[in-house]
Motif scaffolding. Structure first.
Motif, short mmCIF file in Angstrom:
data_model
loop_
_atom_site.label_atom_id
_atom_site.label_comp_id
_atom_site.label_asym_id
_atom_site.label_seq_id
_atom_site.Cartn_x
_atom_site.Cartn_y
_atom_site.Cartn_z
N TYR A 110 0.83 -1.13 -0.10
CA TYR A 110 0.07 0.10 0.08
C TYR A 110 0.93 1.24 -0.01
CZ TYR A 110 -4.71 -1.96 0.79
OH TYR A 110 -5.78 -2.40 0.68
N ASP A 191 -7.01 -0.82 -13.89
CA ASP A 191 -8.21 -0.30 -13.38
C ASP A 191 -8.69 -1.48 -12.47
OD1 ASP A 191 -7.89 2.43 -14.01
OD2 ASP A 191 -9.30 2.22 -15.77
N ALA A 195 -8.84 -2.00 -8.45
CA ALA A 195 -10.22 -1.96 -7.77
C ALA A 195 -10.19 -3.31 -7.12
CB ALA A 195 -11.41 -2.14 -8.88
N ARG A 196 -9.31 -4.04 -7.38
CA ARG A 196 -9.29 -5.64 -6.58
C ARG A 196 -8.48 -5.46 -5.29
NH1 ARG A 196 -7.49 -11.61 -8.80
NH2 ARG A 196 -7.78 -12.51 -6.62
N THR A 199 -8.30 -0.63 -1.30
CA THR A 199 -9.36 -0.23 -0.77
C THR A 199 -9.83 1.37 -1.35
OG1 THR A 199 -8.14 1.05 1.04
CG2 THR A 199 -8.99 -1.05 1.67
N PRO A 200 -11.15 1.33 -1.16
CA PRO A 200 -11.63 2.53 -1.94
C PRO A 200 -10.92 3.85 -1.46
CG PRO A 200 -13.47 1.22 -1.35
CD PRO A 200 -12.23 0.46 -0.76
N ASP A 201 -10.83 4.19 -0.23
CA ASP A 201 -9.98 5.35 0.32
C ASP A 201 -8.69 5.44 -0.53
OD1 ASP A 201 -9.48 3.02 1.72
OD2 ASP A 201 -8.60 4.63 3.25
N ARG A 203 -7.85 3.86 -3.29
CA ARG A 203 -7.79 3.67 -4.85
C ARG A 203 -8.00 5.16 -5.21
NH1 ARG A 203 -11.16 -0.09 -4.65
NH2 ARG A 203 -13.01 1.09 -5.34
N GLY A 204 -8.99 6.04 -4.53
CA GLY A 204 -9.62 7.16 -5.06
C GLY A 204 -8.31 8.11 -5.16
#
Length: 235
Positions: A110, A191, A195-196, A199-201, A203-204
């Motif tokens: 990450y 992409d 996405a996989r 986490t959304p926070d 990835r954004g």
């Protein structure tokens, strides 16, 4: 779910307990208080999920085949070295030589990766949410690397068939590395990976797939003639 408390236990004892539990068919193991010890979770050959609640030291997850390791903190040098298959997820950053010589599976970091990320990679996928240091992908033979942030010097030096994608700046390309035209299929692949695994926070904050640069081997080093080298040195 099984739990292992590393407090007052040796690395050998911890790994022996992990191996015993996975062989017995335990599907999920939580390792508490790892204390950044070295060589944890090596040579796990069963498809178990092992979660380390804290940081780990050198060579965590080396030579695994089929397991999923989740590290809640950071990892030292040589993360997942020579992994055959499985997944290794690091929530923070990793030291030098992460995912060196992996043959398959997926390594996700990450945070940032230090120098020599994915050297001699022979297959599989590496995803870095942040930046990577110098000589990432050196002598990569196969596999894919995605770096969402910036890349250091000599990126992709002396690669063979590894394909790399970089979302940020590249300090400079290594010997025989060159930029190729990224396709719509490349963008969809990136992409999908983001996405996989992120986490959304997280990835954004990453660039979309169509913003990544594609780096491949220029193939000038694929054929080497020793006589030519001797002749050049004689001049």
């Amino acid at each position: 779910m099984a739990e292992i408390d590393c407090t007052a236990r040796s690395i050998r004892e911890i790994n022996a307990e992990i191996r015993r539990l996975t062989i017995a068919g335990e599907a999920e193991i939580v390792v508490r208080n790892p204390g950044a010890r070295h060589n944890l979770g090596v040579a796990v050959l069963q498809p178990a999920r092992i979660r380390f609640e804290g940081s780990v030291g050198y060579f965590c997850g080396g030579m695994i085949d089929g397991a999923r390791l989740e590290i809640e903190g950071s990892a030292g040098w040589g993360l997942a070295e020579s992994m055959l298959s499985g997944e290794v997820i690091v929530r923070k950053s990793a030291g030098n030589g992460a995912a060196a010589a992996i043959r398959g599976g997926t390594v996700v970091i990450y945070g940032n990766a230090a120098a020599r990320l994915g050297v001699s990679i022979k297959g599989g996928l590496i995803l870095v949410g942040g930046n990577c240091g110098y000589m990432a992908g050196f002598m990569g033979q196969k596999g894919t690397m995605i770096v969402c942030g910036d890349a250091g010097e000599a990126f992709g030096d002396s690669m063979y068939e590894t394909v790399c994608y970089v979302g940020g700046n590249i300090a400079d390309l290594g010997t025989d590395a060159e930029e190729a035209l990224a396709s719509d299929e490349d963008a969809r692949f990136i992409d999908g990976v983001l996405a996989r695994y992120l986490t959304p926070d997280v990835r954004g904050t990453k660039p979309p797939g169509n913003r990544f640069r594609k780096i491949v081997a220029g193939r000038k080093l694929w054929n080497f003639d020793k006589r030519e080298k001797v002749w050049q040195e004689a001049l």
